[in-house]
Design a protein around this motif. Structure first.
Motif: not given
Length: 881
Positions: A446-463
Motif C-alpha cells: 500500500f502507498e499514499g496517505v493513510i486516513p486518520s479518521g474512524g478506526v484509524f484514530k485508534n493506534a491499538s486497532a490498526v496495523f
C-alpha cells in the motif's frame, strides 16, 4: 400452584395439611427455605418445588415421607447435603435435585433402597466420590443425570438397565486416562432404548471401543468430546442411523473418517476438531444433507475439499481450518447460501482465485480464508456479503487494490488482509465503517496517505507495518510525513486531469444535446429518457418496458397501491425477470414519492432491501408523463400474500403457509434491514411505511423491505432532535402500522419504524391484522397480546403454528421454560410488545431487536436434546400423578 409468578416464602402452615397428596409450587419466584413442617405431610406422594429461588438445605424431616414417589427441588439455590433418610424412601420414582449447590456423596446402596427409581437427576451440584456400583441394579431407570459434578473413578456396568434412555455423565472427573476406562460402553449394547449418551469433559482414556457401533440404533446424541480417548472412529459408526449429534472433538483420535458416516442421514452436528484424524474428507459426507454444523478443524486431513458438501443446503457452520487441504475452493461450497455463522478454511494449502460464488454468502457473519495460497484480485463479488462482521484473508497471494465496491461491507468489525501483495491506496471509505474495531493491512504494498479518521484514530486497532510507501496518519502509527512537493505535483496533475475530463464531458454533452434535439424534432412520439440509480444494471426505455410487461397486461399485474401499480416483466434479450413499479401520476403525491424513493435507493445497499435496477422518467407513446422504478423481481411475492392469502384446501394453498422457523427468519431479515437503515447508512433513513405488503420474499424465502416512497432521510443531528413533518405526503404510514404519535402530528423518528416492526411481528405470529374487526373500543393487537401472555399464549397464536407445534407433542403452557417452541414464541411476542409500546421512549432499539432475535434463532437451531430432557421429567410426573 405451579407455573405462576408467586413471590415470597412458602408458608410453613401448609405442613398442617396432613391429608395432602400432591403439593406443587414449581416454576415460580419463591425464596426462603423448604419448611421443615413438610415432614408432617404423611400422605404426601408428590412434592414439586423445582425452578424457584429457594435456598437453605433439604430438611431431614422430608425423609419421613414414606409415601413420597415424586421429589423435585431442581433449579434452585439449595445447599448442604442430602439427608440420609431421603435415600430410604422406597416408593420414590422421580428424584431431582439438579441445578443446586448440594455437596456430599451418593450412598453405595442407592438402587437397593430406591428399587423403583425411574428418574434420578443430581446434575450441576458439587457431589463427589464414585458412582455407586448398586446403580447397575436399577432396572426401572429411564434417566440418569449425573453430569456437572465432581465424581471420580470408573463407571459401573449398565448391562441390566435395559430401559435407560438418557445417560448424562459429562463434566466430572470420571476415568483414569487409561485403557479400560470405556468398558462400560459395551455394557449398553443390549439396550434398545438409549437415545442420549454424554460422557464429555472427563478423564476417560484408552481406545474408543468398536462396540460403540453396536449401541442402540435409537441413539440420537453421542457426545464424547474433551477426553483423552485414542484410536479410530469405528468403521461401523454408520449403523447409528438415527444419530443427530456426533461430538468427538478434543481427543486423540486418529485414522480417517469412516466412509459409511454418510449413512447417518439425520446427522445435523458433526464436531471432530482437535484430533489427529488423517486421510481425505470422504465424498460421502455430502450425503449428510441435514448437516447444520460441520467442524473438522485442527486435524491432518489432506486432499481436496469435497464438492459434495454443496449438497448440505442447511449448513450454518463449516470449519476445516488447520489441516493439509489443497486444491481450489469448490464453487459448490461457496454456493451454500445457508452459511450464516462461520466459514473457516484457514491455515491450509488452498490455491487459485477466490470463486465469484462467494457472492452467495449473503448471510455469512465470519469468513476466514487466511494462511493459504489463494491468489488473484480481491473479488468484487464480496460486495454481496453485506452481513460480514469478520473478514480474514491474510497470509495469501492476493494482489491489486482494494476495490471501491467493498465499501458496502459496513458491518465489518474485524478486517485482516495482511501479508499479501495488495497495492494502491488505503481506501477512504474504511473511515465510515462505524463498527470496525480491528484492521490489519500490514506487509503489503500500500502507498499514499493513510486516513486518520474512524478506526484509524485508534493506534491499538490498526496495523500497517511493512508498507514502506505509506505516510501520514496519526502520530502513534509512526509513519513518515507525506512529501508536500510530491503532493503538490500530484495535486497539479490531478487538477489538469480534472479540467481535461470536464472539457471532454462538456463537449460530449453538447454534441449529444444537439443530436437529441434533432431526434426529438424528427419524432412526434418519443421514448422516455432514463435516469439511473447508483450502480444501475439496466438501460431501459419505455418501449422495452412495454414489451417486457406485455403492454402492462393484467396477467402481469403483481399489485397496486395509491401511488401506482407493479408489473412483472421479462426482458426479451436476456430473459431477466424484473418488477416494474409504474407511478400513478394523476396523484400529485406520486412525483414526490418517486423523487424520495430515488434519493433513498441511490444511497443504500443491503441484502434485505429490494435492489433497484433503474429509474425511468419521460413520456409514453401518447406524450403523457411516465415514471417508473425497476426492481429485481421477488418470485415469492409479498409477506401479505403469504400471511393473509385466501384459505382453502388445495395443495397449493396449503403450501403457501409459513412455518415457525420461516417466520422467525423473515422477522430477522426485516430487523437487519431496519437496523441498517437506522444505524449504518451515511445518513439515517426512516422507512415510514413498514407493513406486510412491503416485505418481499425471494426464491430462498429471504425477506426484503421495499417501497421507499414515504422514506425520510435524516442527518445525525436530526436523529437527536425532533424531525417535524414537512412532506406534502401528509400522514406517514398505513393505518394499523403507523405509530400513534404520527397521527397526532408528532415528529418522525426511527422509533416510528420500530413501532411498525413490532406490529408486523405480532401479526406474523398471531395471524391477525392490526385492523381486525375485533380490535375496537380500546382493544388493539398490542393489548390483545399483552393481556394473553404467558398463560394464554396458545389462544393468541396463529392456529397454523399451534397445529405445527401439536404434531411434535402436546404444548405445555404452564411450563414455558421446558417447552423451547413455546418459550421462543413467548419471547417473540415480548419483543413485539417492546417494539410497539405506545410511548416512543419505551420502545427498544433495532440493534437490540436484532440481538434478541438472533439469540432466539440460535436456540431454535440447537439440538433437541435439552428440550427432551426438560420435558421428560414432566412426562414421568404425569405418569405417576
Amino acid at each position: 400452584m405451579r407455573g405462576n409468578q408467586l413471590r415470597g416464602e412458602i408458608p410453613a402452615s401448609l405442613g398442617l395439611l396432613s391429608n395432602m397428596k400432591t403439593l406443587s409450587f414449581a416454576i415460580n419466584r419463591l425464596r426462603g427455605g423448604i419448611p421443615p413442617s413438610f415432614g408432617n405431610l404423611s400422605s404426601l406422594e408428590v412434592l414439586d418445588l423445582r425452578t424457584n429461588a429457594l435456598s437453605g438445605v433439604i430438611p431431614g424431616d422430608i425423609g419421613r415421607l414414606t409415601n413420597l414417589s415424586y421429589f423435585s427441588v431442581g433449579e434452585n439455590a439449595i445447599s448442604g447435603i442430602i439427608p440420609v433418610g431421603m435415600f430410604n424412601l422406597s416408593n420414590i420414582r422421580i428424584f431431582n435435585i439438579g441445578g443446586n449447590n448440594i455437596q456430599g456423596t451418593l450412598p453405595s446402596n442407592l438402587a437397593i433402597t430406591m428399587p423403583f427409581i425411574a428418574f434420578f437427576s443430581v446434575w450441576e451440584n458439587q457431589l463427589s466420590g464414585k458412582i455407586p456400583i448398586s446403580i447397575s441394579n436399577a432396572s426401572n431407570l429411564n434417566v440418569l443425570q449425573l453430569h456437572m459434578n465432581r465424581l471420580i473413578g470408573n463407571v459401573p456396568s449398565f448391562e441390566k438397565l435395559d430401559k435407560l434412555s438418557i445417560l448424562l455423565l459429562g463434566a466430572n472427573h470420571l476415568g483414569k486416562r487409561t485403557e479400560g476406562d470405556l468398558n462400560f460402553l459395551c455394557s449398553l449394547v443390549n439396550n434398545t432404548k438409549l437415545e442420549t449418551l454424554d460422557i464429555r469433559t472427563n478423564n476417560f482414556g484408552g481406545v474408543l471401543p468398536e462396540c460403540i457401533s453396536n449401541i442402540s440404533s435409537s441413539l440420537q446424541f453421542l457426545e464424547i468430546e474433551n477426553n483423552k480417548i485414542l484410536g479410530r472412529i469405528p468403521d461401523g459408526i454408520g449403523n447409528l442411523i438415527n444419530l443427530e449429534v456426533l461430538q468427538v472433538s478434543q481427543n486423540q483420535l486418529s485414522g480417517p473418517i469412516p466412509l459409511n458416516t454418510g449413512r447417518i442421514q439425520k446427522l445435523n452436528t458433526f464436531d471432530a476438531r482437535y484430533n489427529f484424524l488423517t486421510g481425505t474428507i470422504p465424498y460421502s459426507i455430502g450425503n449428510l444433507t441435514g448437516l447444520m454444523f460441520l467442524a473438522l478443524g485442527v486435524n491432518n486431513f489432506r486432499g481436496n475439499i469435497p464438492s459434495s458438501l454443496g449438497n448440505c443446503k442447511d449448513l450454518l457452520v463449516l470449519g476445516l481450518s488447520y489441516n493439509n487441504l489443497s486444491g481450489s475452493i469448490p464453487p459448490q461450497v461457496l454456493g451454500l447460501s445457508s452459511l450464516s455463522i462461520l466459514l473457516n478454511l484457514s491455515s491450509n494449502y488452498l490455491t487459485g482465485e477466490l470463486p465469484v460464488e462467494v457472492e452467495n454468502l449473503k448471510n455469512l457473519g465470519d469468513l476466514d480464508f487466511s494462511k493459504n495460497k489463494l491468489s488473484g484480485l480481491l473479488p468484487k463479488s464480496l460486495v454481496s456479503c453485506v452481513r460480514l462482521e469478520r473478514l480474514f484473508l491474510g497470509g495469501n497471494l492476493f494482489e491489486g487494490p482494494i476495490h471501491s465496491s467493498l465499501s458496502s461491507l459496513r458491518g465489518l468489525v474485524e478486517l485482516d488482509i495482511s501479508e499479501n501483495n495488495l497495492s494502491g491506496g488505503v481506501p477512504e471509505f474504511l473511515v465510515n465503517f462505524g463498527a470496525l474495531k480491528y484492521i490489519n493491512l500490514s506487509f503489503n504494498n500500500f502507498e499514499g496517505v493513510i486516513p486518520s479518521g474512524g478506526v484509524f484514530k485508534n493506534a491499538s486497532a490498526v496495523f500497517v507495518e511493512g508498507n514502506n510507501k505509506l505516510c501520514g496518519g496519526i502520530p502513534e502509527l509512526q509513519l513518515s510525513r507525506c512529501n508536500s512537493k510530491k503532493s503538490s505535483k500530484t495535486s497539479l496533475r490531478f487538477k489538469i486531469v480534472i479540467v481535461v475530463v470536464v472539457v471532454v464531458i462538456l463537449g460530449v454533452t453538447l454534441v449529444l444535446s444537439i443530436v437529441l434535439i434533432f431526434w426529438f424534432r424528427k419524432r412526434k412520439v418519443q421514448q422516455p429518457i432514463s435516469t439511473f440509480a447508483e450502480n444501475s444494471l439496466l438501460w431501459l426505455s419505455y418501449r422495452r418496458i412495454l414489451k417486457a410487461t406485455d403492454e402492462f397486461s393484467m396477467r402481469n399485474l403483481v399489485g397496486s397501491g395509491s401511488f401506482g401499480s407493479v408489473y412483472k416483466g421479462i426482458l426479451e434479450e436476456s430473459g431477466v425477470v424484473i418488477a416494474v413499479n409504474v407511478l400513478n401520476l394523476l396523484d400529485h403525491r406520486s412525483s414526490r414519492s418517486f423523487l424520495v424513493e430515488c434519493e433513498t435507493l441511490k444511497n443504500i445497499r443491503h441484502r434485505n432491501l429490494v435492489k433497484v435496477l433503474t429509474a425511468i422518467s419521460g413520456v409514453d407513446f401518447q406524450g403523457n408523463d411516465f415514471k417508473a422504478l425497476v426492481y429485481e423481481f421477488m418470485i415469492n411475492g409479498s409477506l401479505e400474500d403469504w400471511r393473509h392469502s385466501p384459505t382453502g384446501t388445495s395443495e397449493l394453498e396449503m403450501m403457501r403457509k409459513l412455518n415457525f422457523f420461516q417466520r422467525v427468519s423473515v422477522t430477522i431479515d426485516v430487523a437487519h434491514a431496519l437496523e441498517y437503515l437506522h444505524h449504518h447508512c451515511e445518513t439515517s433513513i426512516i422507512h415510514c411505511d413498514l407493513k406486510p405488503s412491503n416485505i418481499l420474499l425471494n426464491e430462498e424465502m429471504v425477506g426484503h423491505i421495499s417501497d421507499f416512497g414515504l422514506a425520510k432521510i435524516i442527518s445525525a443531528n436530526e436523529l437527536n432532535r425532533s424531525t417535524k413533518m414537512s412532506s406534502s405526503l401528509g400522514l406517514k404510514g398505513t393505518i394499523g402500522y403507523a405509530p400513534p404519535e404520527y397521527g397526532m402530528g408528532s415528529e418522525l423518528s426511527t422509533k416510528g419504524d420500530v413501532y411498525s416492526y413490532g406490529i408486523l411481528l405480532l401479526e406474523m405470529f398471531t395471524g391477525k391484522r392490526p385492523t381486525n374487526e375485533r380490535f375496537r373500543d380500546g382493544l388493539s393487537l398490542h393489548n390483545f397480546v399483552k393481556a394473553a401472555l404467558p398463560e394464554q399464549i396458545i389462544e393468541i397464536t396463529d392456529p397454523i403454528l399451534v397445529e405445527e407445534r401439536v404434531t411434535r407433542g402436546t404444548p405445555d403452557v404452564k411450563n414455558l421454560r421446558n417447552d423451547r417452541h413455546l418459550w421462543c414464541l413467548n419471547s417473540l411476542f415480548e419483543i413485539g410488545l417492546a417494539c410497539s409500546a405506545e410511548s416512543p421512549n419505551e420502545r427498544i432499539d433495532m440493534s437490540d431487536v436484532v440481538t434478541k432475535l438472533c439469540s432466539i434463532r440460535d436456540k431454535i437451531l440447537l439440538s433437541r436434546k435439552v428440550r427432551y430432557l426438560l420435558i421428560l421429567e414432566e412426562i414421568l410426573y404425569h405418569s405417576i400423578t
